[in-house]
Motif scaffolding. Structure first.
Motif, PDB file in Angstrom:
ATOM      1  N   VAL A  30      45.553  22.016 -19.146  1.00 33.54           N
ATOM      2  CA  VAL A  30      44.458  22.153 -18.068  1.00 33.54           C
ATOM      3  C   VAL A  30      45.192  23.068 -16.762  1.00 33.54           C
ATOM      4  O   VAL A  30      44.438  24.052 -16.180  1.00 33.54           O
ATOM      5  N   GLU A  31      46.387  22.734 -16.643  1.00 34.99           N
ATOM      6  CA  GLU A  31      47.073  23.551 -15.369  1.00 34.99           C
ATOM      7  C   GLU A  31      47.139  24.926 -16.004  1.00 34.99           C
ATOM      8  O   GLU A  31      46.981  26.097 -15.111  1.00 34.99           O
ATOM      9  N   THR A  36      35.366  19.373 -16.332  1.00 34.59           N
ATOM     10  CA  THR A  36      35.100  18.225 -17.289  1.00 34.59           C
ATOM     11  C   THR A  36      36.028  18.681 -18.469  1.00 34.59           C
ATOM     12  O   THR A  36      36.138  19.742 -18.787  1.00 34.59           O
ATOM     13  N   THR A  37      36.697  17.613 -18.751  1.00 31.27           N
ATOM     14  CA  THR A  37      37.729  17.729 -19.939  1.00 31.27           C
ATOM     15  C   THR A  37      37.292  16.876 -20.867  1.00 31.27           C
ATOM     16  O   THR A  37      36.762  15.818 -20.805  1.00 31.27           O
ATOM     17  N   ILE A  52      32.117  27.175 -20.319  1.00 29.47           N
ATOM     18  CA  ILE A  52      33.212  26.760 -20.959  1.00 29.47           C
ATOM     19  C   ILE A  52      34.616  27.782 -20.854  1.00 29.47           C
ATOM     20  O   ILE A  52      34.408  28.902 -21.214  1.00 29.47           O
ATOM     21  N   ILE A  53      35.340  27.403 -20.112  1.00 29.04           N
ATOM     22  CA  ILE A  53      36.522  28.168 -19.837  1.00 29.04           C
ATOM     23  C   ILE A  53      37.685  28.358 -20.702  1.00 29.04           C
ATOM     24  O   ILE A  53      38.530  29.102 -20.688  1.00 29.04           O
ATOM     25  N   ALA A  54      37.795  27.089 -21.514  1.00 20.77           N
ATOM     26  CA  ALA A  54      38.868  27.278 -22.509  1.00 20.77           C
ATOM     27  C   ALA A  54      38.326  26.220 -23.620  1.00 20.77           C
ATOM     28  O   ALA A  54      37.875  24.939 -23.363  1.00 20.77           O
ATOM     29  N   LEU A  88      41.354  21.020 -26.817  1.00 22.62           N
ATOM     30  CA  LEU A  88      41.002  20.705 -25.377  1.00 22.62           C
ATOM     31  C   LEU A  88      39.735  21.571 -25.032  1.00 22.62           C
ATOM     32  O   LEU A  88      39.939  22.812 -24.833  1.00 22.62           O
ATOM     33  N   CYS A  89      38.668  20.929 -24.509  1.00 17.45           N
ATOM     34  CA  CYS A  89      37.628  21.581 -23.909  1.00 17.45           C
ATOM     35  C   CYS A  89      37.603  21.549 -22.507  1.00 17.45           C
ATOM     36  O   CYS A  89      37.539  20.324 -21.972  1.00 17.45           O
TER      37      CYS A  89
END
Length: 702
Positions: free
Chosen positions: A272-273, A224-225, A254-256, A237-238
Motif C-alpha cells: 500500500v505504501e 479500502t484494501t 481502483i488505483i492498484a 492486493l486491490c
C-alpha cells in the motif's frame, strides 16, 4: 520521326553524351520549339550545329525543383538522405532527388496536409453530446467519417468493458458480423496480441489523467484494501480510492491491483505504501480493511508523512461485510445438517421433469399459493442459501406429502443425510428470521454509488436490537439462535471497540445530528457506559472541528479581521471621550465573543426542516457549504468513508471459488491493467463490479 528520336535520346541518354540543339533540350531554345519550322533534311545535313555539354550539377539542380520539396525538409546526410513531411513529421528515404513519387503519394493521403479535401459524400449521424445544465445527453446532427484509429480504440474499450477474451476479435462470427454491419467500412481487425498492447496504452493514458486529477484534489482520500487469490495461486492486493470532488460528486477508483508475495501484515502495508508513493497520495483520511495488523505499519508511515487526522487514532475502519459474514457463517455451520437435508430434497425434485410434476401435484393438493419456484444455492454464497431456504419453507407441507407418496424420494434421501424433519424446518424458520435482517443490512451498507456511512450506526445497532429482542422469546428455536448470534455480535461489534469516527457521518446528516446519536447510545448502553460514550463522541467531534478550522484559517487567513470603526463623528470631541468609546467597544466585542455560537454550535442547534424521501446528503452540503465552511470540509472527507471493502455481489461470499476464464493465464501486469481500466471506463455510470472481471482473470476473494 527524326526529331522524336533525338528527343528520346536526350532524355534517356547519359548526361556526358552530346545533345543536338534541334532536340529542344537546351534551355535557351526550348521555349521557341513550338514556333520554329521543321528544317528539311538537306539543311540538317548541310548545317553543323555546335555540340553542347551541360554540367551534371546543373541537371541535378534543375531536377530537384519538384513541387513536392515545398512540403518536405531534406537533411544533408550523404550516407542516409531522408525527407521529412512538414505536416505529420513522417520521414522517408530519398536516395535520388528525382524520385519523388513516394513523397507525392504520401501527400495525397496525409491527414494533416491542408490541401487534402475529402471529395466523397459526407454521412450524417446523430452524435450524443452532454447538455450544459444536466448530466444527460442530447443528440446532435453531425458529419460522420470512418476513422481506423477510432474504430480500433472503440474495439479495445468494448473488449475491456464487456470483459471479452482477446481471441474474440479473431472469431469467424465477429468478423462476419463486421462485414454485414458496414460493408463499406474497410476496418482492419487487429489481432489478440495487438488488443493486449492497446489495452496497456489506454491504461497509461488513463493513469496519467487520473494522477493529474488527484494532484488537483483538495479533499482527503479514503482507502479500502482487499486481497484476492487467482487459480494460479497468485495473491493480489486491490486498493481502491474513495473521494468527493469539489462539485460534491462521489468517486471510487481502483488505483492498484498488484501481486504480493504473501498476506503478512508487513507485505500488505509495504505494498500500500508503494502504491501511495507512486500515485503521490499522502493525505489519507481512513483505511477500510479486514486486516487489523497490516494497518499498524501503514499507520506509522502515514503519520510520518503528516497526512492523517487526529494522529491516525481512528484511521482503521473495519469492513462491515466481513464482520456480518463471520456471524452468518458461524450460524450456517451450526445448522449445516438441516440445510443439507433441505438442499438434497430440492435437488431430488429438480433432477427430472417427472419428479417435478409429482411435486407440483403435492403443491396443488396442499393448496399452496406461492408463485416462486424452488431454487438451488451456491454453497459459498450465503445470500443464495437464504433465498433457497426462503422459497423452500413455503413448500414444507408439499415436501411432507411427497415423502408419504413417493418411495423413491425417501429411499434416495435416506442414503444421503435423510429427509427434512420437523426440527429442520423449525430451525430454518428461525434462521431465516435473522438472515433477512443481515441480508438487508448488507445490501444497504454496500452501495457503490451513494453515501452509506451515515446509515451505519442505525443499521448495525438496529440489527443488535433485533437479536436482543429474541433472547427472551417464547420460541425455543429463536431463543437458541439469538443467544448464539449475540455472542458473535458482541465479539465483533461491541460498543467499547467501536470506531468513534463512524458516529460523525450520522451527526453530519442534518436529519439526525448529535441529539439522535445520543438517543441511540442511551438505548444500547446502560447509564454509566452511555454517559462515557456520549462524552467521547462529543470530544472527537470537537477535536475534528478544531483541527479543520485551524487548517482552513492557515490558508484563508483571518477572514473576519478587526472591524474598522468610523471615528469621524468624534473628530471634534475631546480625547477622553474617544478613549471612553474605545474602552466600551472593546468590552462589547469581548462579551459578544464570549457568548456567541461557533459554527459547530449553530449547526447542531439549528433547524433545517424536514427531509424528503429523496433526500441527498451531498446535495444538501453542496448548498449549505458557504454557511458552514469548516463543517463542509469535514463532511467531504467523513462522508467518503466506505464501510465495506467490496461491492454487494462479493459481500456474501463465505468461501473460495474456482473460475474458468480466457484470461486466467494473463500476466500480473495485464491483470492489473484490465481491472483498473475497466473501473476507470465504467466509473461514471456503474458501480465497481470487481468480481465480474476477476472471473475473467481467474481470481477469487480471500
Amino acid at each position: 520521326m527524326f526529331k522524336y528520336s533525338l528527343t528520346h535520346m536526350s532524355r534517356t541518354g547519359d548526361n556526358d553524351k552530346t545533345i543536338d540543339s534541334t532536340s529542344g533540350a537546351h534551355p535557351d531554345v526550348a521555349s521557341n520549339e513550338e514556333n520554329a519550322s521543321i528544317p528539311s533534311s538537306e539543311e540538317n545535313t548541310a548545317t553543323k550545329l555546335p555540340i553542347l555539354k551541360l554540367p551534371t550539377s546543373e541537371l541535378r539542380k534543375r531536377k530537384s525543383k519538384s513541387w513536392v520539396w515545398e512540403h518536405f525538409d531534406k537533411n544533408n546526410d550523404v550516407s542516409d538522405p531522408r525527407a521529412t513531411c512538414k505536416y505529420c513529421t513522417m520521414s522517408f528515404t530519398c536516395p535520388s532527388s528525382t524520385d519523388t513519387s513516394r513523397l507525392s503519394n504520401h501527400l495525397s493521403r496525409c491527414k494533416k496536409y491542408p490541401y487534402n479535401v475529402d471529395k466523397g459524400q459526407s454521412t450524417l449521424d446523430f452524435t450524443p453530446a452532454p447538455k450544459l445544465d444536466a448530466d444527460s445527453c442530447v443528440d446532435l446532427l453531425t458529419d460522420w467519417k470512418s476513422d481506423q484509429e477510432e474504430c480500433r480504440n472503440g474495439l479495445v474499450r468494448m473488449t475491456i468493458i464487456n470483459e471479452l477474451g482477446f481471441v474474440f476479435v479473431e472469431h469467424e462470427g465477429f468478423r462476419g458480423f463486421r462485414r454485414v454491419m458496414q460493408p463499406r467500412l474497410r476496418f482492419i481487425l487487429p489481432s489478440r496480441r495487438t488488443i493486449g498492447r492497446d489495452c496497456y496504452v489506454i491504461y497509461k493514458e488513463e493513469i496519467s489523467e487520473l494522477k493529474k486529477n488527484f494532484k488537483k484534489l483538495s479533499s482527503k482520500i479514503c482507502l479500502t484494501t482487499n486481497t484476492w487469490t487467482s487459480v494460479q495461486n497468485l495473491s493480489y492486493l486491490c486498493l481502491i480510492a474513495h473521494f468527493i470532488d469539489d462539485d460534491w460528486k462521489m468517486h471510487k477508483r481502483i488505483i492498484a491491483f498488484c501481486p504480493i508475495s504473501d498476506r503478512s501484515e508487513e507485505v500488505i502495508g509495504m505494498a500500500v505504501e508503494r502504491c501511495l508513493l507512486d500515485w503521490r497520495i499522502n493525505r489519507v483520511f481512513s483505511v477500510t480493511s479486514s486486516n487489523d495488523v497490516a494497518l499498524q505499519y501503514l499507520k506509522k508511515r502515514l503519520n510520518s508523512w503528516k497526512g492523517t487526522v487526529l494522529g491516525g487514532e481512528y484511521l482503521h475502519i473495519r469492513c462491515v461485510a466481513h464482520i456480518l459474514n463471520l456471524i452468518v457463517k458461524d450460524s450456517l455451520s451450526e445448522l449445516h445438517g438441516s440445510i443439507a437435508r433441505i438442499r438434497n430434497a430440492i435437488k431430488y425434485v429438480r433432477s427430472s421433469p417427472s419428479r417435478l410434476q409429482k411435486f407440483n401435484k403435492c403443491v396443488e393438493k396442499e393448496k399452496i399459493d406461492f408463485k416462486r419456484h424452488l431454487c438451488l444455492d451456491v454453497e459459498t454464497r450465503w445470500n443464495s442459501t437464504y433465498l433457497m431456504l426462503k422459497a423452500a419453507i413455503k413448500f414444507q407441507k408439499a415436501f411432507d406429502l411427497l415423502e408419504k407418496t413417493d418411495n423413491k424420494y425417501t429411499m434416495e434421501l435416506t442414503m444421503k443425510s435423510g429427509t427434512p424433519t420437523t426440527d429442520d424446518w423449525g430451525y430454518t424458520g428461525s434462521l431465516l428470521y435473522f438472515l433477512k435482517f443481515f441480508y438487508n443490512v448488507t445490501l444497504r451498507l454496500s452501495g457503490s454509488l451513494h453515501i452509506t456511512n451515515n446509515e451505519y450506526v442505525t443499521e448495525i445497532f438496529g440489527l443488535g436490537y433485533r437479536i436482543d429482542s429474541k433472547i427472551d422469546s417464547n420460541d425455543a428455536n429463536l431463543r437458541v439462535m439469538a443467544v448464539k448470534m449475540k455472542k458473535k455480535f458482541e465479539k465483533y461489534l461491541d460498543v467499547d471497540n467501536f470506531n468513534i469516527l463512524l458516529f460523525i457521518p450520522l451527526i453530519l446528516d442534518p436529519r439526525y445530528k448529535l441529539k439522535f446519536v445520543n438517543f441511540i447510545i442511551e438505548k444500547i448502553c446502560d447509564a454509566t457506559r452511555a454517559t462515557k460514550l456520549k462524552d467521547k463522541v462529543k470530544s472527537v467531534l470537537d477535536s475534528l472541528f478544531q483541527s479543520y478550522d485551524t487548517f482552513r484559517a492557515s490558508f484563508s487567513g483571518n477572514s473576519s479581521g478587526d472591524e474598522e470603526i468610523d471615528y469621524s463623528f468624534l473628530s471634534n470631541v475631546h480625547d477622553v471621550a474617544l478613549d471612553a468609546y474605545l474602552f466600551f467597544k472593546k468590552q462589547q466585542d469581548s462579551d459578544n465573543g464570549r457568548y456567541s455560537k461557533s459554527e459547530l454550535d449553530k449547526y447542531l442547534d439549528g433547524y433545517h426542516g424536514k427531509a424528503s424521501s429523496s433526500f441527498n446528503i451531498l446535495d444538501w452540503w453542496k448548498i449549505n457549504a458557504p454557511t458552514y465552511p469548516t463543517l463542509a470540509l469535514i463532511a467531504r472527507d467523513v462522508l467518503a468513508i466506505p464501510v465495506s471493502t467490496v461491492a454487494p455481489e462479493s459481500d456474501f461470499i463465505t468461501g473460495g471459488r474456482e473460475f474458468d476464464s480466457s484470461w486466467s493465464a494473463s500476466t500480473p501486469r495485464l491483470v492489473e491493467t484490465l481491472v483498473c481500466v475497466q473501473n476507470w471506463l465504467r466509473c461514471s455510470s456503474q458501480p465497481i463490479h470487481l468480481e465480474n472481471i476477476l472471473e475473467q482473470t481467474g481470481s477469487q476473494p480471500t
